[in-house]
Design a protein around this motif. Structure first.
Motif, mmCIF file in Angstrom:
data_model
loop_
_atom_site.group_PDB
_atom_site.id
_atom_site.type_symbol
_atom_site.label_atom_id
_atom_site.label_comp_id
_atom_site.label_asym_id
_atom_site.label_seq_id
_atom_site.Cartn_x
_atom_site.Cartn_y
_atom_site.Cartn_z
ATOM 1 N N ARG A 90 2.171 1.865 -3.468
ATOM 2 C CA ARG A 90 1.098 2.264 -4.374
ATOM 3 C C ARG A 90 0.698 3.727 -4.189
ATOM 4 N N LYS A 91 0.861 4.235 -2.977
ATOM 5 C CA LYS A 91 0.500 5.628 -2.713
ATOM 6 C C LYS A 91 1.430 6.608 -3.436
ATOM 7 N N LYS B 12 1.156 1.062 -10.428
ATOM 8 C CA LYS B 12 0.534 0.357 -9.297
ATOM 9 C C LYS B 12 0.841 -1.140 -9.364
ATOM 10 N N THR C 64 2.394 6.102 -6.534
ATOM 11 C CA THR C 64 2.145 5.965 -7.973
ATOM 12 C C THR C 64 0.890 6.713 -8.420
ATOM 13 N N SER D 61 0.832 -1.218 0.000
ATOM 14 C CA SER D 61 0.000 0.000 0.000
ATOM 15 C C SER D 61 0.858 1.256 0.000
#
Length: 450
Positions: A78-79, A87, A81, A75
């Motif tokens: 991903r934050k 992702k 991207t 997570s």
């Protein structure tokens, strides 16, 4: 940060936990043997330079990702991207690091189990339990299974208590104990014949060999891997750091402690090797290469302890207790990586997730134990020589090429408002973008070629 995630209650708690993750068997065992095999003091000088010039910037990349994301490794990445392909890349890096950490723990637990059994052997000797002493000292399926399981249960017991009451609490206890035992052993070894010769080999460099490409790549690899880079561990620990803390100084403290303990471990192991040599134990071959590098701890040093007579029983106990503590401070971080993901991704309770994942890792460990000859070396090569450098490279790519520079600076400035005008900020982004990826690629290429 959500209160349910927990966070480190103090700077000291984080530093002890992160340094504990970095300080493991790689420092106490791996660094001294690497030094002895790669030119002694020349390797030490190269290692110190590379640790601060290259490993520290890479460590900062993982800590920054973690604190920004305030979540598990997947997570958190991903934050950073914005696009769909990024992702997917984030999942590959984050989940790959989690799997890598679990696989490392699966073989690490076996080695740590050997350390635990070696710690108990002197006790069996003192109490006259000859049969137990023999069982503890010899390779057997039953011994390996029992002590591997015992070590994993110890790790589970700590992680199940959470960040503050588990990781931080025990790191604060184990790290000072590790340092205390380490210094006591150094003081004793320095009083023995041959220690001065070992000290000279360790501290007086031959600068003619310092630019040897193999030496430099090995020193770089040791610097990266001893800091737990490429396993998502430092991303997780970074996510438990308060936004008020100065990440630049915290990362520097962790690197300093890791390098310091590796250096101090060399002050113990290398003089101890020369003490053993002075007492008739063969350390080097006729060509001058180190014998038994991979099994030094279990062959050469026990021979030294035996030659010491009665006092060697106590020295042996202290040494293997030290090794067991070093293993435990690293194992708790390795288990935290998959546990944090399971808790946040599948909404499991921490206790449930810890025992479930700990049980799965134990099954992998037992599979390796049953196939020690074929799987043990394979898993080590797969994780430390292939997966770690690749994942470390990808983390640097994330920070250097995917994360927008202004957003990155904003995160750094939380807890360090003056970061934008600092020497660190002027140099670090370029290191992460160009120098670190090239350096890690060299380590990876060397690993494959060797």
């Amino acid at each position: 940060m959500s209160a349910s995630r927990g966070e480190f209650s103090s700077r000291f708690g984080f530093i002890m936990a992160a340094a504990g993750s970095a300080v493991g068997l790689g420092n106490i065992w791996g660094f001294p043997t690497q030094t002895a095999s790669n030119g002694g003091a020349a390797f030490l000088v190269a290692y110190l330079i590379l640790a601060f010039c290259l490993a520290y910037p890479a460590l900062m990349a993982e800590l920054v990702i973690g604190r920004h994301g305030q979540a598990n490794a997947v997570s958190a990445l991903r934050k950073v991207t914005n696009q769909a392909w990024q992702k997917k890349f984030a999942f590959l890096v984050g989940f790959g690091g989690i799997i890598c950490a679990g696989l490392i723990l699966s073989f690490y637990a076996i080695v740590a189990g050997w350390m635990l059994s070696a710690t108990l052997e002197p006790i069996a000797q003192l109490t006259g339990q000859v049969q137990a002493q023999t069982w503890l000292s010899e390779q057997s399926l039953s011994r390996n299974i029992i002590f591997t399981a015992a070590f994993i249960i110890l790790t589970i017991a700590i992680i199940s208590k959470g960040v503050e009451n588990g990781i931080e609490k025990w790191s604060k206890r184990l790290m000072p104990a590790l340092l205390g035992i380490l210094f006591m052993l150094i003081i004793y070894v320095m009083t023995q014949e041959g220690a001065v010769e070992g000290l000279k080999a360790y501290l007086v460099p031959d600068f003619s060999s310092i630019l040897n490409p193999e030496l430099l790549v090995n020193a770089l690899g040791q610097a990266f891997f001893s800091l737990s880079l490429g396993t998502s561990v430092m991303i997780i620990y970074g996510s438990y750091i308060s936004k008020k803390e100065n990440l630049v100084s915290l990362g520097a403290y962790v690197t300093l402690i890791d390098v310091f303990i590796a250096f101090v471990a060399g002050l113990l192991i290398i003089p101890a090797m020369y003490v053993a040599q002075a007492q008739g134990v063969q350390i080097f071959s006729a060509e001058g290469t180190l014998l038994s590098e991979d099994t030094l701890v279990f062959q050469v040093l026990p021979a030294l302890f035996t030659s010491m007579g009665y006092v060697g029983i106590f020295v042996g106990f202290a040494f293997f207790a030290l090794m067991s503590i070093a293993a435990l401070t690293s194992s708790i971080s390795m288990l935290e990586a998959p546990v944090s993901y399971a808790v946040e991704r599948f909404a499991l309770k921490r206790l449930q997730a810890t025992w479930l994942i700990g049980g799965l890792i134990a099954l992998v460990s037992f599979t390796i134990v049953f196939n020690l000859g074929s799987l043990f070396g394979f898993v080590i090569t797969l994780t430390t020589k292939i997966a770690q450098p690749l994942l470390g490279l990808m983390c640097c790519i994330f920070v250097g090429w995917i994360w927008h520079r202004s957003a990155l600076l904003k995160e750094i400035q939380q807890g360090c408002p003056e970061a934008g005008n600092s020497f660190f900020w002027k140099v670090w982004p370029w290191y992460i973008k160009f120098v670190c990826p090239i350096a890690i690629a060299l380590v990876f290429a060397n690993s494959l070629l060797s």
